[in-house]
Design a protein around this motif. Sequence first.
Motif, PDB file in Angstrom:
ATOM      1  N   SER A  99       0.826  -1.206   0.000  1.00  0.00           N
ATOM      2  CA  SER A  99       0.000   0.000   0.000  1.00  0.00           C
ATOM      3  C   SER A  99       0.862   1.259   0.000  1.00  0.00           C
ATOM      4  N   ALA A 100       1.929   1.258   0.813  1.00  0.00           N
ATOM      5  CA  ALA A 100       2.807   2.423   0.843  1.00  0.00           C
ATOM      6  C   ALA A 100       3.510   2.623  -0.492  1.00  0.00           C
ATOM      7  N   ASP A 101       3.914   1.531  -1.126  1.00  0.00           N
ATOM      8  CA  ASP A 101       4.548   1.640  -2.438  1.00  0.00           C
ATOM      9  C   ASP A 101       3.571   2.188  -3.471  1.00  0.00           C
ATOM     10  N   GLU A 160       1.034   4.212  -2.799  1.00  0.00           N
ATOM     11  CA  GLU A 160       0.874   5.640  -2.511  1.00  0.00           C
ATOM     12  C   GLU A 160       2.056   6.444  -3.045  1.00  0.00           C
ATOM     13  N   TYR A 161       3.265   5.869  -2.913  1.00  0.00           N
ATOM     14  CA  TYR A 161       4.450   6.576  -3.409  1.00  0.00           C
ATOM     15  C   TYR A 161       4.391   6.732  -4.928  1.00  0.00           C
ATOM     16  N   GLN A 162       4.032   5.682  -5.633  1.00  0.00           N
ATOM     17  CA  GLN A 162       3.925   5.783  -7.088  1.00  0.00           C
ATOM     18  C   GLN A 162       2.809   6.737  -7.501  1.00  0.00           C
ATOM     19  N   SER A 217       1.771   9.333  -5.780  1.00  0.00           N
ATOM     20  CA  SER A 217       2.215  10.705  -5.519  1.00  0.00           C
ATOM     21  C   SER A 217       3.146  11.206  -6.619  1.00  0.00           C
ATOM     22  N   LYS A 218       3.991  10.306  -7.142  1.00  0.00           N
ATOM     23  CA  LYS A 218       4.850  10.715  -8.253  1.00  0.00           C
ATOM     24  C   LYS A 218       4.024  11.056  -9.491  1.00  0.00           C
ATOM     25  N   ARG A 219       2.985  10.256  -9.751  1.00  0.00           N
ATOM     26  CA  ARG A 219       2.115  10.561 -10.893  1.00  0.00           C
ATOM     27  C   ARG A 219       1.364  11.868 -10.690  1.00  0.00           C
TER      28      ARG A 219
END
Length: 361
Positions: free
Chosen positions: A193-195, A197-199, A201-203
């Motif tokens: 889930s954190a990964d 969210e990180y991807q 946020s980059k998008r």
Amino acid sequence: MVAALVVILVLIIVGGLTVVGRSLRVVQQYEQGIVFRFGRVLPGTRPPGLTILRPVGDRMQKVNMQIIAMAVPAQEGITRDNVSVRVDAVVYFRVIDPIKAVVNVQNYMFAVSQQAQTSLRSIIGQSEMDQLLAERDTVNRELRRIIDEPTEGPWGIRVERVELKDVNLPEGMKRSMSRQAEAERERRARIISADGEYQASKRLAAAANVMARDPAALQLRLLQTVVEVAAEKNSTLVMPVPVELLRFFDRMAPALAESQDVAPPPADTATRPLFPPGPVYNPADARGHSGLGTRLAESRRAHPAAWLVVGLGGMFLGRTARRFEMSRTATPVNSIFAPSGRLFARMVARAGVFPNSKWLA
């Protein structure tokens, strides 16, 4: 005379048949024969088929050469990490030297069974619980080596394979392992889930950069959001207020303050709160206005952008209050909302945001 000859002939025939019966033996294909002559073992073994023995002094013992599968009873023990377990296994072995298997050990089946049980208890004490559960191949190879070492050379028996059948754990240990597995799965879910969210946020950061280069894209996105909300067939009222409009009034605030001899707001508008405290009220400067009206007017002059939003809300509440008053049905909602709407509209009117608006009457 003839009768005596007949009796002798019959005795000879019976004796011959007896000798032949004691001399002939049949060895099966999966067996080997060991011949004892007057108690001594003859070198070599008799192959499968028909074999002839001496009628007096010879005795043959057959040995099964097939692979034998023998179950090892469950053995209880304590592992190296102090966990009580109960383990059972199965041993596959066969005789490779029939003479040693018959001469050197009294009952090789019972001997192999006892050796397997003691070796199983030994391997339990040398291993950890995780090894018994996860590294079955390593434990099986080590157990086979321990069992085969004292049996192949002296006894002529080769252990072909050893397999652990089941490992029984205490109920408390099973519950602990289930909680550990559940915590591990939850940890993996949180990492995934954190990964994500990180991807995401980059998008989103990349999309924000594209919209910053073209302000019309942000407006189109706003209109698309309004369409999505309206398509749900609900009673939600969406009133989009462009951020650029608020920024425009923030830029116009210093010029308006200079024209009215009011100190301009701080230049750093990025960190300024939306509703900062207004100027201190002085009763000497009332100039005929009431105290509440004077404070609202001064706050309006100091913060026009904020009071623009308040004015729009006052217009909406004032119009809604008038509709409730004009309604013929007296409901608790009318009795609560109508006075509140009139009071808020009067406050906005006394502040002078929209002095000539008929919706605040």
